[in-house]
Design a protein around this motif. Structure first.
Motif, PDB file in Angstrom:
ATOM      1  N   CYS A  82       0.829  -1.209   0.000  1.00  0.00           N
ATOM      2  CA  CYS A  82       0.000   0.000   0.000  1.00  0.00           C
ATOM      3  C   CYS A  82       0.863   1.259   0.000  1.00  0.00           C
ATOM      4  CB  CYS A  82      -0.909   0.000   1.225  1.00  0.00           C
ATOM      5  SG  CYS A  82      -1.906   1.497   1.366  1.00  0.00           S
ATOM      6  N   LEU A  83       0.623   2.108  -0.988  1.00  0.00           N
ATOM      7  CA  LEU A  83       1.265   3.423  -1.031  1.00  0.00           C
ATOM      8  C   LEU A  83       0.349   4.415  -0.334  1.00  0.00           C
ATOM      9  CD1 LEU A  83       2.126   3.325  -4.809  1.00  0.00           C
ATOM     10  CD2 LEU A  83       3.868   3.671  -3.051  1.00  0.00           C
ATOM     11  N   ILE A  84       0.898   5.260   0.512  1.00  0.00           N
ATOM     12  CA  ILE A  84       0.088   6.297   1.149  1.00  0.00           C
ATOM     13  C   ILE A  84      -0.198   7.393   0.127  1.00  0.00           C
ATOM     14  CG2 ILE A  84       0.010   8.064   2.962  1.00  0.00           C
ATOM     15  CD1 ILE A  84      -0.194   5.129   3.988  1.00  0.00           C
ATOM     16  N   GLY A  85      -1.488   7.679  -0.058  1.00  0.00           N
ATOM     17  CA  GLY A  85      -1.916   8.672  -1.037  1.00  0.00           C
ATOM     18  C   GLY A  85      -3.054   8.118  -1.867  1.00  0.00           C
ATOM     19  N   THR A  86      -3.408   8.846  -2.938  1.00  0.00           N
ATOM     20  CA  THR A  86      -4.498   8.386  -3.804  1.00  0.00           C
ATOM     21  C   THR A  86      -4.034   8.170  -5.242  1.00  0.00           C
ATOM     22  OG1 THR A  86      -6.254   9.331  -2.450  1.00  0.00           O
ATOM     23  CG2 THR A  86      -6.754   9.003  -4.767  1.00  0.00           C
ATOM     24  N   ASP A  87      -3.442   9.214  -5.839  1.00  0.00           N
ATOM     25  CA  ASP A  87      -2.937   9.021  -7.201  1.00  0.00           C
ATOM     26  C   ASP A  87      -1.672   9.831  -7.486  1.00  0.00           C
ATOM     27  OD1 ASP A  87      -4.055  11.524  -7.300  1.00  0.00           O
ATOM     28  OD2 ASP A  87      -5.577  11.025  -8.798  1.00  0.00           O
ATOM     29  N   GLU A  88      -1.115  10.439  -6.436  1.00  0.00           N
ATOM     30  CA  GLU A  88       0.169  11.133  -6.578  1.00  0.00           C
ATOM     31  C   GLU A  88       1.071  10.702  -5.422  1.00  0.00           C
ATOM     32  OE1 GLU A  88      -0.449  15.359  -6.770  1.00  0.00           O
ATOM     33  OE2 GLU A  88      -1.233  15.253  -8.814  1.00  0.00           O
ATOM     34  N   PHE A  89       2.306  10.346  -5.762  1.00  0.00           N
ATOM     35  CA  PHE A  89       3.225   9.814  -4.759  1.00  0.00           C
ATOM     36  C   PHE A  89       4.585  10.498  -4.902  1.00  0.00           C
ATOM     37  CE2 PHE A  89       0.188   6.692  -6.325  1.00  0.00           C
ATOM     38  CZ  PHE A  89      -0.562   6.485  -5.165  1.00  0.00           C
ATOM     39  N   LYS A 124     -12.859   0.336  -8.157  1.00  0.00           N
ATOM     40  CA  LYS A 124     -12.036   1.322  -7.465  1.00  0.00           C
ATOM     41  C   LYS A 124     -10.969   1.770  -8.438  1.00  0.00           C
ATOM     42  CE  LYS A 124     -12.296  -0.736  -2.859  1.00  0.00           C
ATOM     43  NZ  LYS A 124     -11.528  -1.275  -1.751  1.00  0.00           N
ATOM     44  N   THR A 125     -10.381   2.929  -8.172  1.00  0.00           N
ATOM     45  CA  THR A 125      -9.288   3.377  -9.036  1.00  0.00           C
ATOM     46  C   THR A 125      -7.946   2.944  -8.456  1.00  0.00           C
ATOM     47  OG1 THR A 125      -9.223   5.490  -7.904  1.00  0.00           O
ATOM     48  CG2 THR A 125     -10.557   5.367  -9.907  1.00  0.00           C
ATOM     49  N   CYS A 126      -7.975   2.366  -7.273  1.00  0.00           N
ATOM     50  CA  CYS A 126      -6.790   1.904  -6.551  1.00  0.00           C
ATOM     51  C   CYS A 126      -5.852   1.115  -7.457  1.00  0.00           C
ATOM     52  CB  CYS A 126      -7.253   1.027  -5.388  1.00  0.00           C
ATOM     53  SG  CYS A 126      -5.935   0.288  -4.444  1.00  0.00           S
ATOM     54  N   PRO A 127      -4.567   1.426  -7.547  1.00  0.00           N
ATOM     55  CA  PRO A 127      -3.820   2.368  -6.715  1.00  0.00           C
ATOM     56  C   PRO A 127      -3.667   3.778  -7.324  1.00  0.00           C
ATOM     57  CG  PRO A 127      -2.260   1.063  -7.975  1.00  0.00           C
ATOM     58  CD  PRO A 127      -3.645   0.651  -8.426  1.00  0.00           C
ATOM     59  N   GLY A 128      -4.526   4.148  -8.253  1.00  0.00           N
ATOM     60  CA  GLY A 128      -4.471   5.508  -8.775  1.00  0.00           C
ATOM     61  C   GLY A 128      -3.509   5.723  -9.936  1.00  0.00           C
ATOM     62  N   PHE A 129      -2.885   4.657 -10.390  1.00  0.00           N
ATOM     63  CA  PHE A 129      -2.028   4.756 -11.585  1.00  0.00           C
ATOM     64  C   PHE A 129      -2.021   3.399 -12.273  1.00  0.00           C
ATOM     65  CE2 PHE A 129       0.773   3.238  -8.289  1.00  0.00           C
ATOM     66  CZ  PHE A 129       1.652   2.372  -8.914  1.00  0.00           C
ATOM     67  N   VAL A 140       9.890   3.153 -13.464  1.00  0.00           N
ATOM     68  CA  VAL A 140      10.273   4.544 -13.182  1.00  0.00           C
ATOM     69  C   VAL A 140       9.000   5.321 -12.805  1.00  0.00           C
ATOM     70  CG1 VAL A 140      12.328   4.540 -14.644  1.00  0.00           C
ATOM     71  CG2 VAL A 140      10.140   5.198 -15.635  1.00  0.00           C
ATOM     72  N   PRO A 141       9.156   6.396 -12.005  1.00  0.00           N
ATOM     73  CA  PRO A 141       7.967   7.153 -11.588  1.00  0.00           C
ATOM     74  C   PRO A 141       7.139   7.618 -12.788  1.00  0.00           C
ATOM     75  CG  PRO A 141       9.918   7.929 -10.418  1.00  0.00           C
ATOM     76  CD  PRO A 141      10.397   6.959 -11.481  1.00  0.00           C
ATOM     77  N   LEU A 142       5.846   7.497 -12.698  1.00  0.00           N
ATOM     78  CA  LEU A 142       4.978   7.962 -13.778  1.00  0.00           C
ATOM     79  C   LEU A 142       4.753   9.469 -13.608  1.00  0.00           C
ATOM     80  CD1 LEU A 142       2.359   5.059 -13.973  1.00  0.00           C
ATOM     81  CD2 LEU A 142       4.326   5.457 -15.452  1.00  0.00           C
ATOM     82  N   GLU A 143       5.127  10.195 -14.655  1.00  0.00           N
ATOM     83  CA  GLU A 143       5.141  11.671 -14.606  1.00  0.00           C
ATOM     84  C   GLU A 143       3.881  12.323 -14.046  1.00  0.00           C
ATOM     85  OE1 GLU A 143       6.163  14.150 -18.027  1.00  0.00           O
ATOM     86  OE2 GLU A 143       7.904  12.818 -18.290  1.00  0.00           O
ATOM     87  N   ASP A 144       2.733  11.822 -14.486  1.00  0.00           N
ATOM     88  CA  ASP A 144       1.467  12.443 -14.063  1.00  0.00           C
ATOM     89  C   ASP A 144       1.094  12.112 -12.619  1.00  0.00           C
ATOM     90  OD1 ASP A 144       1.323  13.368 -16.603  1.00  0.00           O
ATOM     91  OD2 ASP A 144      -0.175  11.904 -17.287  1.00  0.00           O
ATOM     92  N   HIS A 145       1.904  11.307 -11.977  1.00  0.00           N
ATOM     93  CA  HIS A 145       1.550  10.843 -10.632  1.00  0.00           C
ATOM     94  C   HIS A 145       2.639  11.116  -9.612  1.00  0.00           C
ATOM     95  CE1 HIS A 145      -2.029   8.819 -12.227  1.00  0.00           C
ATOM     96  NE2 HIS A 145      -1.273   8.516 -13.264  1.00  0.00           N
ATOM     97  N   ILE A 146       3.402  12.179  -9.866  1.00  0.00           N
ATOM     98  CA  ILE A 146       4.465  12.534  -8.924  1.00  0.00           C
ATOM     99  C   ILE A 146       3.994  13.694  -8.042  1.00  0.00           C
ATOM    100  CG2 ILE A 146       6.835  13.408  -8.684  1.00  0.00           C
ATOM    101  CD1 ILE A 146       7.488  12.022 -11.342  1.00  0.00           C
TER     102      ILE A 146
END
Ligand SMILES: [Zn+2]
Length: 149
Positions: A82-89, A124-129, A140-146
């Motif tokens: 589980c990542l803390i957050g909704t769609d940006e990390f 659900k949209t979980c995990p938002g990406f 690699v980090p997804l640009e729209d979700h940083i």
């Protein structure tokens, strides 16, 4: 000298499922918070095996040898992260996720890594990406979700 025999049987693990806490992006939430929410829902405690905080630290939830409670019908052979957050990390969370997933894949020979929403009947949209895209891009980090904080 006394002999100490430890019988330890790991579950067969074949799937990693990524989740988010569905709490506001950038707001701190702890393992203890999630543990109490999941207890309120009737679980024996936190349903995830790992939780990744905003600062990139990785915290243990339910022990890995215990079946989780994070994806109905798919808990038996899976690991829940589980990542803390909704769609940006934060970039630190993305880095921690990459390291953790890679380590678990190597240690248990797991090839399947999915997002919760990729399972059937999950509204659900979980995990938002898009976990598939993240995996294909080489974790690699997804640009729209940083999240920048
Ligand atoms: Zn989820």
């Amino acid at each position: 000298m006394e002999k100490c025999l430890v019988v330890y049987r790991m579950r067969k693990l074949d799937l990693i499922i990524i989740h988010c806490s569905a709490t506001p992006n950038g707001r701190s939430t702890t393992v203890a918070d999630i543990d109490s929410w999941h207890k309120q829902r009737g679980f024996t405690g936190i349903g995830y095996h790992y939780v990744i905080y905003l600062d990139g630290s990785v915290h243990d939830g339910r022990p890995l040898d215990k079946m989780g409670a994070h994806a109905a019908g798919y808990n038996r052979g899976s690991i829940g992260i589980c990542l803390i957050g909704t769609d940006e990390f934060t970039v630190k969370q993305w880095d921690a996720l990459e390291n953790l997933v890679t380590k678990l894949q190597e240690e248990y020979g797991i090839t399947m890594v999915i997002g919760h929403r990729m399972l059937p009947k999950v509204n659900k949209t979980c995990p938002g990406f898009n976990v598939k895209e993240w995996m294909q891009d080489g974790k690699v980090p997804l640009e729209d979700h940083i999240l920048t904080i």
